[in-house]
Scaffold this motif. Structure first.
Motif, short mmCIF file in Angstrom:
data_model
loop_
_atom_site.label_atom_id
_atom_site.label_comp_id
_atom_site.label_asym_id
_atom_site.label_seq_id
_atom_site.Cartn_x
_atom_site.Cartn_y
_atom_site.Cartn_z
N ILE A 101 0.83 -1.21 0.00
CA ILE A 101 0.00 0.00 0.00
C ILE A 101 0.87 1.26 0.00
CG2 ILE A 101 -1.64 1.35 1.39
CD1 ILE A 101 -2.81 -1.35 2.35
N VAL A 102 1.95 1.24 0.79
CA VAL A 102 2.85 2.39 0.87
C VAL A 102 3.51 2.66 -0.49
CG1 VAL A 102 5.01 3.23 1.87
CG2 VAL A 102 3.29 2.16 3.34
N ILE A 103 4.04 1.59 -1.12
CA ILE A 103 4.73 1.74 -2.41
C ILE A 103 3.79 2.22 -3.50
CG2 ILE A 103 5.88 0.45 -4.25
CD1 ILE A 103 7.09 -1.33 -2.03
N LEU A 104 2.61 1.59 -3.59
CA LEU A 104 1.66 1.96 -4.64
C LEU A 104 1.03 3.33 -4.39
CD1 LEU A 104 -0.11 -1.43 -5.41
CD2 LEU A 104 1.66 -0.29 -6.70
N SER A 105 0.84 3.69 -3.13
CA SER A 105 0.31 5.02 -2.80
C SER A 105 1.28 6.10 -3.24
CB SER A 105 0.03 5.14 -1.31
OG SER A 105 -0.98 4.24 -0.91
N ALA A 106 2.59 5.88 -2.99
CA ALA A 106 3.61 6.84 -3.41
C ALA A 106 3.65 6.95 -4.93
CB ALA A 106 4.97 6.42 -2.87
N PHE A 107 3.51 5.80 -5.62
CA PHE A 107 3.51 5.80 -7.08
C PHE A 107 2.29 6.54 -7.64
CE2 PHE A 107 1.95 3.75 -10.99
CZ PHE A 107 3.00 4.02 -11.84
N CYS A 108 1.11 6.21 -7.10
CA CYS A 108 -0.13 6.83 -7.58
C CYS A 108 -0.16 8.33 -7.32
CB CYS A 108 -1.34 6.16 -6.92
SG CYS A 108 -1.58 4.44 -7.41
N ALA A 109 0.46 8.77 -6.22
CA ALA A 109 0.50 10.20 -5.90
C ALA A 109 1.44 10.96 -6.82
CB ALA A 109 0.93 10.39 -4.44
N SER A 110 2.39 10.25 -7.43
CA SER A 110 3.41 10.92 -8.26
C SER A 110 3.17 10.77 -9.75
CB SER A 110 4.80 10.38 -7.92
OG SER A 110 5.07 10.47 -6.54
N ALA A 111 2.47 9.71 -10.16
CA ALA A 111 2.31 9.42 -11.58
C ALA A 111 1.07 10.13 -12.14
CB ALA A 111 2.18 7.91 -11.79
N SER A 112 1.18 10.56 -13.38
CA SER A 112 0.04 11.17 -14.07
C SER A 112 -0.87 10.07 -14.63
CB SER A 112 0.51 12.08 -15.19
OG SER A 112 1.23 11.33 -16.15
N LEU A 113 -2.07 10.44 -15.03
CA LEU A 113 -3.02 9.46 -15.54
C LEU A 113 -2.53 8.80 -16.82
CD1 LEU A 113 -6.43 11.33 -14.96
CD2 LEU A 113 -5.50 9.38 -13.68
N SER A 114 -1.75 9.52 -17.62
CA SER A 114 -1.25 8.96 -18.88
C SER A 114 -0.29 7.79 -18.66
CB SER A 114 -0.55 10.05 -19.70
OG SER A 114 0.55 10.58 -18.96
N VAL A 115 0.36 7.77 -17.49
CA VAL A 115 1.32 6.70 -17.20
C VAL A 115 0.65 5.33 -17.20
CG1 VAL A 115 2.86 5.76 -15.42
CG2 VAL A 115 2.86 8.21 -15.90
N TYR A 116 -0.60 5.27 -16.70
CA TYR A 116 -1.30 3.99 -16.57
C TYR A 116 -1.63 3.36 -17.92
CZ TYR A 116 -1.87 5.60 -11.76
OH TYR A 116 -1.63 6.05 -10.50
N LYS A 117 -1.65 4.18 -18.98
CA LYS A 117 -1.96 3.67 -20.31
C LYS A 117 -0.72 3.32 -21.11
CE LYS A 117 -6.27 6.33 -20.59
NZ LYS A 117 -7.04 7.35 -21.35
N GLN A 118 0.45 3.62 -20.54
CA GLN A 118 1.70 3.30 -21.23
C GLN A 118 1.96 1.80 -21.20
OE1 GLN A 118 4.80 5.59 -19.38
NE2 GLN A 118 3.96 7.56 -20.05
N PHE A 119 2.75 1.35 -22.18
CA PHE A 119 3.14 -0.05 -22.24
C PHE A 119 4.59 -0.18 -21.80
CE2 PHE A 119 -0.56 0.00 -24.88
CZ PHE A 119 -1.12 -1.25 -24.77
N ASN A 120 4.85 -1.18 -20.96
CA ASN A 120 6.20 -1.36 -20.43
C ASN A 120 6.40 -2.81 -20.01
OD1 ASN A 120 8.77 -0.72 -19.52
ND2 ASN A 120 8.07 1.15 -18.48
N VAL A 121 7.67 -3.21 -19.83
CA VAL A 121 7.98 -4.53 -19.27
C VAL A 121 7.66 -4.49 -17.78
CG1 VAL A 121 9.78 -6.23 -18.81
CG2 VAL A 121 9.80 -4.95 -20.96
N CYS A 122 6.88 -5.45 -17.31
CA CYS A 122 6.37 -5.41 -15.94
C CYS A 122 7.45 -5.81 -14.94
CB CYS A 122 5.17 -6.36 -15.79
SG CYS A 122 4.36 -6.24 -14.19
N SER A 123 7.67 -4.95 -13.95
CA SER A 123 8.57 -5.24 -12.83
C SER A 123 8.22 -4.29 -11.69
CB SER A 123 10.04 -5.07 -13.23
OG SER A 123 10.35 -3.72 -13.44
N VAL A 124 8.57 -4.68 -10.49
CA VAL A 124 8.28 -3.85 -9.32
C VAL A 124 9.08 -2.55 -9.38
CG1 VAL A 124 8.42 -3.73 -6.79
CG2 VAL A 124 7.76 -5.87 -7.91
N GLU A 125 10.28 -2.60 -9.99
CA GLU A 125 11.15 -1.43 -10.04
C GLU A 125 10.54 -0.27 -10.83
OE1 GLU A 125 12.27 -4.53 -10.31
OE2 GLU A 125 13.32 -4.51 -8.38
#
Length: 308
Positions: A149-173
């Motif tokens: 929850i802490v890691i994803l909350s920090a990511f969601c607070a910093s990332a823009s909405l366009s980031v979620y539609k991007q394509f990338n190789v999946c990794s926790v990093e």
């Protein structure tokens, strides 16, 4: 000459990585088969389904099996550079992050169960009832969800909405967008490491005192419980070191990519796979009651195959 040398080096690295991937997949399949056999054995006997330590053992086996399966999938996708949308990767990483923490937290709970059984034997039946064990499993998953929850909350607070539609190789990093994200993840990991180490040391010292004061059959049982706590401590240490591996790998990546590949491979084998194979050793081979049941199941399977 230079081009040929470079090409040869690239092919050598590709072949080496390919061999490493095959070895990892073989180990994962082997551990999954062993875990499945142990899980079937646990669910066949009612005494295993109603005893706290065996229920928690089943939780570690299921957690380890799911984590091994998911990590193998991520490894294959990473190797073949399979890309997906970030929002889908988030769902996969939630499972990985939660169950990465479930095993060490469960091991800590199993250590506390041994402490209660040896140091508070009269209250063991009351505190370690099946009902309380179910509550304990829910608490384990709740505590294990906090780092995620802490890691994803920090990511969601910093990332823009366009980031979620991007394509990338999946990794926790990929969720570490800024340097402070790494620091936050490190702080949470070190906090969990500290709390779990305190619990392990507390249980060890208390059981050691009882072991020295015990006599006869009780002394033998107590020392066996103490050795179990030591093995839990070693297994827990390997699991917790795995939480630090991303920070070590990030530092190595900045200096040498080839060294980074080797370090990451070593970390996955040593701190990802090895702790997961210690659970069958601790309860699958050292526990006499469970070992006899496991042996009878294996014998039954081979006997049935021979008849067919």
């Amino acid at each position: 000459m230079a081009n040929n040398s470079s090409l040869g080096g690239g092919e050598s690295l590709q072949r080496q990585i390919n061999d490493q991937v095959i070895i990892v997949l073989i180990l994962v399949i082997m551990f999954l088969c062993i875990n499945m056999l142990l899980i079937v054995t646990l669910f066949r006997k009612e005494c295993f389904r109603t005893t706290t330590r065996y229920i928690l053992f089943a939780v570690t086996l299921l957690s380890d099996s799911l984590l091994l399966f998911m990590s193998a999938i991520l490894l294959i996708m990473s190797y073949f550079r399979f890309i997906m949308q970030v929002w889908l990767c988030i769902i996969i990483c939630i499972v990985v992050l939660v169950y990465l923490t479930v095993t060490p937290v469960t091991l800590t709970a199993m250590t506390l169960e041994r402490y209660v059984a040896i140091c508070m034997p009269l209250r063991h039946a009351e505190l370690c009832s099946t009902r309380n064990t179910i509550h304990c499993i829910l608490i384990i998953h709740g505590l294990s969800s906090v780092p995620c929850i802490v890691i994803l909350s920090a990511f969601c607070a910093s990332a823009s909405l366009s980031v979620y539609k991007q394509f990338n190789v999946c990794s926790v990093e990929m969720f570490m967008l800024y340097r402070w994200h790494d620091h936050l993840r490190s702080a949470v990991s070190q906090f969990y490491f500290l709390i779990m180490c305190i619990i392990i040391l507390f249980s060890y010292v208390k059981i050691m005192k009882v072991a020295k004061a015990a006599s006869g059959e009780n002394k033998k049982s107590t020392w066996k419980g103490l050795r179990t706590v030591i093995l839990h401590g070693f297994q827990l240490l390997l699991c917790l070191i795995q939480l630090w591996c991303p920070f070590i790998e990030a530092t190595v990546l900045q200096t040498d990519f080839l060294l980074f590949v080797q370090v990451r491979y070593f970390n996955y084998i040593m701190f990802g796979l090895v702790p997961r194979c210690l659970s069958p050793l601790i309860y699958g081979l050292r526990d006499e009651k469970f070992f006899l049941e496991l042996k009878s199941n294996v014998f039954f399977v081979f006997y049935k195959k021979n008849i067919v």
